[in-house]
Design an enzyme around this catalytic site. Sequence first.
Site, PDB file in Angstrom:
ATOM      1  CE  LYS A 108      -4.876   4.154  -1.096  1.00 46.68           C
ATOM      2  NZ  LYS A 108      -3.470   3.759  -1.199  1.00 46.68           N
TER       3      LYS A 108
HETATM    4  P1  NAD Z   1      -1.737   0.517   9.279  1.00 51.64           P
HETATM    5  O1  NAD Z   1      -3.170   0.784   9.535  1.00 51.64           O
HETATM    6  O2  NAD Z   1      -1.242  -0.885   9.248  1.00 51.64           O
HETATM    7  O3  NAD Z   1      -0.844   1.297  10.360  1.00 51.64           O
HETATM    8  C1  NAD Z   1      -0.935   2.671  10.561  1.00 51.64           C
HETATM    9  C2  NAD Z   1      -0.061   3.060  11.730  1.00 51.64           C
HETATM   10  O4  NAD Z   1      -0.110   4.480  11.877  1.00 51.64           O
HETATM   11  C3  NAD Z   1      -0.528   2.480  13.065  1.00 51.64           C
HETATM   12  O5  NAD Z   1       0.604   2.183  13.868  1.00 51.64           O
HETATM   13  C4  NAD Z   1      -1.307   3.621  13.670  1.00 51.64           C
HETATM   14  O6  NAD Z   1      -1.372   3.553  15.093  1.00 51.64           O
HETATM   15  C5  NAD Z   1      -0.505   4.805  13.197  1.00 51.64           C
HETATM   16  N1  NAD Z   1      -1.272   6.043  13.199  1.00 51.64           N
HETATM   17  C6  NAD Z   1      -2.537   6.237  12.786  1.00 51.64           C
HETATM   18  N2  NAD Z   1      -2.904   7.524  12.979  1.00 51.64           N
HETATM   19  C7  NAD Z   1      -1.830   8.135  13.515  1.00 51.64           C
HETATM   20  C8  NAD Z   1      -1.584   9.454  13.951  1.00 51.64           C
HETATM   21  N3  NAD Z   1      -2.538  10.385  13.894  1.00 51.64           N
HETATM   22  N4  NAD Z   1      -0.356   9.740  14.448  1.00 51.64           N
HETATM   23  C9  NAD Z   1       0.588   8.780  14.527  1.00 51.64           C
HETATM   24  N5  NAD Z   1       0.412   7.523  14.143  1.00 51.64           N
HETATM   25  C10 NAD Z   1      -0.780   7.202  13.657  1.00 51.64           C
HETATM   26  O7  NAD Z   1      -1.402   1.290   7.906  1.00 51.64           O
HETATM   27  P2  NAD Z   1      -0.220   1.003   6.898  1.00 51.64           P
HETATM   28  O8  NAD Z   1      -0.708   0.020   5.899  1.00 51.64           O
HETATM   29  O9  NAD Z   1       1.038   0.747   7.659  1.00 51.64           O
HETATM   30  O10 NAD Z   1      -0.132   2.399   6.130  1.00 51.64           O
HETATM   31  C11 NAD Z   1       0.625   3.497   6.634  1.00 51.64           C
HETATM   32  C12 NAD Z   1       0.878   4.493   5.519  1.00 51.64           C
HETATM   33  O11 NAD Z   1       1.583   3.836   4.446  1.00 51.64           O
HETATM   34  C13 NAD Z   1      -0.384   5.076   4.859  1.00 51.64           C
HETATM   35  O12 NAD Z   1      -0.098   6.389   4.437  1.00 51.64           O
HETATM   36  C14 NAD Z   1      -0.585   4.186   3.646  1.00 51.64           C
HETATM   37  O13 NAD Z   1      -1.329   4.837   2.630  1.00 51.64           O
HETATM   38  C15 NAD Z   1       0.854   3.985   3.229  1.00 51.64           C
HETATM   39  N6  NAD Z   1       1.077   2.792   2.402  1.00 51.64           N
HETATM   40  C16 NAD Z   1       0.745   1.554   2.819  1.00 51.64           C
HETATM   41  C17 NAD Z   1       1.014   0.450   2.005  1.00 51.64           C
HETATM   42  C18 NAD Z   1       0.756  -0.961   2.455  1.00 51.64           C
HETATM   43  O14 NAD Z   1       1.224  -1.880   1.768  1.00 51.64           O
HETATM   44  N7  NAD Z   1       0.075  -1.194   3.561  1.00 51.64           N
HETATM   45  C19 NAD Z   1       1.580   0.641   0.737  1.00 51.64           C
HETATM   46  C20 NAD Z   1       1.912   1.935   0.328  1.00 51.64           C
HETATM   47  C21 NAD Z   1       1.651   3.006   1.171  1.00 51.64           C
END
Ligand code: NAD
Length: 416
Positions: A108
């Site tokens: 990561k």
């Molecule tokens: P992103 O940046 O696209 O979206 C994050 C979302 O969470 C946004 O809507 C943001 O406003 C919201 N957010 C941020 N802080 C917040 C808070 N304090 N309270 C409530 N909402 C909040 O990120 P993402 O890629 O959708 O990732 C989200 C989660 O999924 C993370 O934990 C990431 O590690 C995990 N993840 C993502 C992927 C991927 O393919 N993008 C894959 C596996 C896991």
Amino acid sequence: MAILTSMSVFDEVNVFLDRASERLGLDDGVREMLRTPWRELQVSVPVRMDDGTLKIFKGYRVQHNGARGPYKGGVRYHPMADYEEVRALASLMTWKNALVNIPFGGAKGGVQCDPRTMSEGELKRLTRRYTTQIEHLIGVNRDIPAPDLGTNSQTMAWMMDSYSQIHGYTPGIVTGKPVELGGSVGRDSATGRGVAFVTREVARDLNVAAEGARIVVQGFGQVGSWTVRLLGEMGCKIIAVSDVDGGAYYPRGIDVGLLMQHKEEAGTVAGLRGSEPITNEELLELECEFLIPAAIDRVIDERNAPRVRAKVVIEAANHPLTPEADSILTERGITVVPDILVNAGGVIVSYFEWTQNLYQHQWEMDRVNDELNKIMTRAYKSVKERSDYEDITFREAAFLIGLERVARVAEMRGFI
Ligand code: NAD
């Protein structure tokens, strides 16, 4: 939300790991080897900001375990992205990749910054400098970054370009790129699609009708928005959604089309016409069939876990529950489906993207989604069977399978 525990997020992930090691009867040395990141790098990332000042950001790349293949894991841009968080997320990648049985180790990266307050130019300069700072550590057969919280396909395009300036055109150095630059079709929706597949399987096993099941989703980014869309298409009733700016609650079921339009126009889900405003804390405590945290770590801890009223918690975000919260929910009879299974769709389609890049080939959307469905369903069934057979939680079963696979390969390769 204040963090009550004095444990770091890495310590917390290791609690899950230790429980599985204990159950497998691994000796202390092997446990330590499986816990400890193999290689870690901290870099300083100087960026000339638009106002002329020079700001120095901290960046990280942690390669947790490479026994099963090249390291693979996203890059996070977030104010809380410190060493401990990046280590924890790198460790989760090791277990996730092993659980779904794709040929990668876990890694990561992160830069401690607030991308919401930065201009596109600042983010581009930050990404370029971060990439050149970690360039000697990554490689198509060495370590392949991808997007995560706060980063996206544009970030990956900049990373690929920075790396290619040194090494020649190298699309396979990152995944989650724009399709025009060698990205895979279906990568943007992959994590959400995987979440929807797992939700479908759990619903079937628990005899909950997916049609009309009440769904609450925290986070409306890459993962949350696709999850909402695809579960909406499956006939589920999305009763509440939120993002960092607030939430929208509509018990009769949100019109997903309207929600998408509102988010497009307002930049947030908060304030959706006809909905009641709801805070992120309140949202987690709504009565529903499926609660899907899809934003940040540790949003459910020992303080609010007793008030969760979901039948099932589907961990779309990484590490949304502390170990205490996990135990409380389990004791209360709430099924928790763990992150290393639920959100693996992203890295699975990243694997397809990497493969396509190696062969300079492009798959069709149907092939991507069918193969994703196959791998996710198989992984879910292996977790369910192990959990039934040993009478353990889904999380324990998932970690057991991942650990066994990594330990076996480490032994074959002569590490242990
Ligand atoms: P992103 O940046 O696209 O979206 C994050 C979302 O969470 C946004 O809507 C943001 O406003 C919201 N957010 C941020 N802080 C917040 C808070 N304090 N309270 C409530 N909402 C909040 O990120 P993402 O890629 O959708 O990732 C989200 C989660 O999924 C993370 O934990 C990431 O590690 C995990 N993840 C993502 C992927 C991927 O393919 N993008 C894959 C596996 C896991």
